[in-house]
Design a protein around this motif. Structure first.
Motif, mmCIF file in Angstrom:
data_model
loop_
_atom_site.group_PDB
_atom_site.id
_atom_site.type_symbol
_atom_site.label_atom_id
_atom_site.label_comp_id
_atom_site.label_asym_id
_atom_site.label_seq_id
_atom_site.Cartn_x
_atom_site.Cartn_y
_atom_site.Cartn_z
ATOM 1 N N LEU A 279 -12.704 26.334 42.010
ATOM 2 C CA LEU A 279 -12.269 25.563 40.744
ATOM 3 C C LEU A 279 -10.762 25.633 40.569
ATOM 4 C CD1 LEU A 279 -15.287 26.044 38.441
ATOM 5 C CD2 LEU A 279 -15.280 24.564 40.189
ATOM 6 N N ILE A 280 -10.250 24.519 40.547
ATOM 7 C CA ILE A 280 -8.882 24.586 40.212
ATOM 8 C C ILE A 280 -8.686 23.254 39.005
ATOM 9 C CG2 ILE A 280 -6.503 23.991 41.185
ATOM 10 C CD1 ILE A 280 -7.641 25.066 43.864
ATOM 11 N N GLU A 281 -8.195 23.828 37.878
ATOM 12 C CA GLU A 281 -7.949 22.835 36.960
ATOM 13 C C GLU A 281 -6.544 22.240 36.910
ATOM 14 O OE1 GLU A 281 -10.194 22.317 34.780
ATOM 15 O OE2 GLU A 281 -11.532 24.231 34.759
ATOM 16 N N ARG A 282 -6.630 20.897 36.895
ATOM 17 C CA ARG A 282 -5.297 20.091 36.964
ATOM 18 C C ARG A 282 -4.199 20.280 35.769
ATOM 19 N NH1 ARG A 282 -9.258 16.376 38.665
ATOM 20 N NH2 ARG A 282 -9.207 15.988 40.909
ATOM 21 N N ASP A 283 -4.906 20.614 34.589
ATOM 22 C CA ASP A 283 -4.026 20.582 33.439
ATOM 23 C C ASP A 283 -3.519 22.054 33.059
ATOM 24 O OD1 ASP A 283 -6.349 21.364 32.799
ATOM 25 O OD2 ASP A 283 -6.770 20.385 30.732
ATOM 26 N N VAL A 284 -3.830 23.214 34.070
ATOM 27 C CA VAL A 284 -3.391 24.446 33.844
ATOM 28 C C VAL A 284 -2.049 24.630 34.529
ATOM 29 C CG1 VAL A 284 -3.810 27.070 33.902
ATOM 30 C CG2 VAL A 284 -5.682 25.130 33.101
ATOM 31 N N PRO A 285 -0.781 25.190 33.977
ATOM 32 C CA PRO A 285 0.113 25.261 34.924
ATOM 33 C C PRO A 285 0.056 26.368 35.948
ATOM 34 C CG PRO A 285 0.469 26.298 32.732
ATOM 35 C CD PRO A 285 -0.890 25.544 32.512
ATOM 36 N N PRO A 286 0.697 26.042 37.037
ATOM 37 C CA PRO A 286 0.879 27.229 37.934
ATOM 38 C C PRO A 286 1.251 28.571 37.990
ATOM 39 C CG PRO A 286 2.384 25.817 38.662
ATOM 40 C CD PRO A 286 2.092 25.443 37.224
ATOM 41 N N LEU A 287 2.062 28.944 36.808
ATOM 42 C CA LEU A 287 2.689 30.167 36.703
ATOM 43 C C LEU A 287 1.744 31.028 36.381
ATOM 44 C CD1 LEU A 287 4.547 30.438 33.320
ATOM 45 C CD2 LEU A 287 2.912 28.878 33.438
ATOM 46 N N VAL A 288 1.927 32.409 36.464
ATOM 47 C CA VAL A 288 0.938 33.531 36.197
ATOM 48 C C VAL A 288 1.403 34.283 34.794
ATOM 49 C CG1 VAL A 288 0.040 35.692 37.113
ATOM 50 C CG2 VAL A 288 0.783 33.852 38.882
ATOM 51 N N PRO A 289 0.704 34.092 33.876
ATOM 52 C CA PRO A 289 1.038 34.710 32.637
ATOM 53 C C PRO A 289 0.609 36.120 32.563
ATOM 54 C CG PRO A 289 -1.051 33.580 32.386
ATOM 55 C CD PRO A 289 -0.760 33.509 33.892
ATOM 56 N N GLN A 290 1.370 36.836 31.951
ATOM 57 C CA GLN A 290 1.031 38.360 31.513
ATOM 58 C C GLN A 290 0.969 39.157 32.712
ATOM 59 O OE1 GLN A 290 -2.216 37.814 28.886
ATOM 60 N NE2 GLN A 290 -1.068 37.546 27.269
ATOM 61 N N VAL A 291 1.991 39.150 33.607
ATOM 62 C CA VAL A 291 1.985 39.939 34.774
ATOM 63 C C VAL A 291 2.005 41.610 34.306
ATOM 64 C CG1 VAL A 291 2.800 40.611 36.963
ATOM 65 C CG2 VAL A 291 2.727 38.221 36.352
ATOM 66 N N LEU A 292 1.194 42.340 34.998
ATOM 67 C CA LEU A 292 1.117 43.925 34.735
ATOM 68 C C LEU A 292 2.038 44.654 35.382
ATOM 69 C CD1 LEU A 292 -2.717 44.701 34.142
ATOM 70 C CD2 LEU A 292 -1.110 44.002 32.397
ATOM 71 N N ASP A 293 2.463 45.596 35.311
ATOM 72 C CA ASP A 293 3.398 46.542 35.954
ATOM 73 C C ASP A 293 2.437 47.414 36.764
ATOM 74 O OD1 ASP A 293 5.608 47.963 37.221
ATOM 75 O OD2 ASP A 293 5.850 49.204 35.338
ATOM 76 N N TYR A 294 2.351 47.039 38.063
ATOM 77 C CA TYR A 294 1.374 47.649 39.037
ATOM 78 C C TYR A 294 2.199 48.476 40.182
ATOM 79 C CZ TYR A 294 1.912 43.095 41.073
ATOM 80 O OH TYR A 294 2.431 42.215 41.587
ATOM 81 N N PRO A 295 1.430 49.211 40.855
ATOM 82 C CA PRO A 295 2.060 49.656 42.166
ATOM 83 C C PRO A 295 2.218 48.513 43.260
ATOM 84 C CG PRO A 295 -0.068 50.993 41.455
ATOM 85 C CD PRO A 295 0.207 49.825 40.474
ATOM 86 N N HIS A 296 3.450 48.826 43.788
ATOM 87 C CA HIS A 296 3.974 47.921 44.953
ATOM 88 C C HIS A 296 4.406 46.487 43.913
ATOM 89 C CE1 HIS A 296 2.789 50.758 48.004
ATOM 90 N NE2 HIS A 296 1.519 50.798 47.607
ATOM 91 N N ARG A 297 4.641 46.617 43.081
ATOM 92 C CA ARG A 297 5.251 45.536 42.187
ATOM 93 C C ARG A 297 6.410 44.833 42.947
ATOM 94 N NH1 ARG A 297 7.087 41.834 40.476
ATOM 95 N NH2 ARG A 297 7.287 40.900 38.376
ATOM 96 N N GLU A 298 6.987 45.459 43.650
ATOM 97 C CA GLU A 298 8.239 45.113 44.128
ATOM 98 C C GLU A 298 7.914 44.114 45.515
ATOM 99 O OE1 GLU A 298 7.069 48.991 45.874
ATOM 100 O OE2 GLU A 298 7.298 47.965 44.007
ATOM 101 N N ASN A 299 6.571 44.195 46.060
ATOM 102 C CA ASN A 299 6.347 43.381 47.107
ATOM 103 C C ASN A 299 5.935 42.149 46.708
ATOM 104 O OD1 ASN A 299 6.083 45.612 48.392
ATOM 105 N ND2 ASN A 299 4.483 45.432 49.664
ATOM 106 N N CYS A 300 6.089 41.570 45.297
ATOM 107 C CA CYS A 300 5.765 40.208 44.754
ATOM 108 C C CYS A 300 6.878 39.489 43.872
ATOM 109 C CB CYS A 300 4.582 40.136 43.960
ATOM 110 S SG CYS A 300 2.997 40.635 44.717
ATOM 111 N N THR A 301 7.037 38.336 44.259
ATOM 112 C CA THR A 301 8.023 37.557 43.501
ATOM 113 C C THR A 301 7.238 36.459 42.963
ATOM 114 O OG1 THR A 301 9.573 37.884 45.211
ATOM 115 C CG2 THR A 301 9.910 35.872 43.785
ATOM 116 N N TYR A 302 7.609 36.490 41.347
ATOM 117 C CA TYR A 302 6.936 35.376 40.525
ATOM 118 C C TYR A 302 8.027 34.318 40.046
ATOM 119 C CZ TYR A 302 3.094 38.709 40.272
ATOM 120 O OH TYR A 302 2.142 39.473 40.321
ATOM 121 N N THR A 303 7.483 33.199 40.127
ATOM 122 C CA THR A 303 8.114 31.758 39.505
ATOM 123 C C THR A 303 7.488 31.124 38.774
ATOM 124 O OG1 THR A 303 7.978 30.497 41.456
ATOM 125 C CG2 THR A 303 9.449 31.950 41.744
ATOM 126 N N THR A 304 7.740 29.927 38.112
ATOM 127 C CA THR A 304 7.232 29.206 37.292
ATOM 128 C C THR A 304 6.264 28.353 38.193
ATOM 129 O OG1 THR A 304 8.852 27.424 37.587
ATOM 130 C CG2 THR A 304 8.952 29.034 35.552
#
Length: 262
Positions: free
Chosen positions: A180-205
């Motif tokens: 299920l993929i909602e059309r009216d929900v923005p694609p950005l990831v809210p409230q990202v936690l500080d987790y191990p290997h966080r440097e392996n990920c890049t977040y954008t809007t």
């Protein structure tokens, strides 16, 4: 509550009572004299608890789905079975792997200990394997630069809320499943936690891009916009894996749901 630990402690306690009853108490009491009730009952429960402990620890374990993150594949209230040996034989309670069997595959529905709080069990779908480059940008999933095939389906009606969500068929490896993929929900990831290997990920809007570390897995819920998963709290380490979910054995609200699933 750590049910595995409770069951293990019960097993140890009843085993001690069984040994006392069989090899000590019976030899010392007078003929025809019954054992103390607590020894007799404890010893009689030992074989039952031993069988339950063995099945639950090494063969199959039941779980109940508590949230809607895996809709439409799994619904709230589904009782499922989890294969405990398909990803390797692990010691109960401490969950340490002692025999390697198979590794998780893309598309598997996997139960694991939540990395941020290992006392909790989570269930998600395996999307990324060790070394994979995962992109979920503008709500399109790409693995190692290739877009995951996806086609539209009829909208999904949520029976408890009586509203529709856009439904799509996605193919991960050899597994085809609905998301299920909602059309009216923005694609950005809210409230990202500080987790191990966080440097392996890049977040954008527009979403997130990650490289999965060795010995870890990237998981997502099929209800993509209502799932707290690897996009939010990071990767699942191999030592947190519990097993592969494969069967719905009961649902109080819909008996037709009993059976296998993808």
């Amino acid at each position: 509550m750590n049910f595995a630990l409770v069951l293990f402690l019960l097993l140890v306690a009843t085993a001690i009572l069984w040994v006392i009853d069989r090899f000590y108490a019976k030899k010392r009491r007078a003929p025809g004299t019954p054992s103390p009730w607590w020894v007799e009952y404890g010893a009689s429960f030992f074989p039952v608890i031993l069988i339950v402990f063995g099945l639950r620890s090494f063969i199959v374990e039941p779980f109940k789905i508590p949230s809607g993150s895996m809709i439409p594949t799994l619904l709230v209230g589904d009782f499922i079975l989890v294969n405990k040996w398909t990803y390797g034989i692990r010691l109960p309670v401490i969950n340490k792997k002692i025999i390697d069997v198979n590794s998780p595959k893309r598309g598997d529905v996997m139960v694991f200990r939540y990395p941020a709080d290992p006392s909790m069990d989570y269930i998600k779908r395996v999307v990324g394997l060790p070394g994979d480059r995962i992109e979920y940008v503008d709500k399109r999933l790409r693995i190692n630069g290739e877009a995951v095939p996806i086609t539209g389906q009829d909208d999904y009606l949520h029976p408890d809320r009586l509203y529709y969500s856009p439904r799509f068929q996605e193919k991960l490896g050899a597994v085809e499943h609905s998301v299920l993929i909602e059309r009216d929900v923005p694609p950005l990831v809210p409230q990202v936690l500080d987790y191990p290997h966080r440097e392996n990920c890049t977040y954008t809007t527009s979403g997130v891009r990650c490289t999965v570390p060795e010995g870890h897995y990237f998981v997502m819920g099929d209800n993509r916009d209502a799932s707290s998963d690897s996009r939010v709290w990071g990767f699942v380490p191999d030592e947190n894996i519990v097993g592969r979910a494969f069967f719905i054995w009961f649902n109080f609200n819909d008996m037709k749901r009993i059976g296998g699933f993808h």
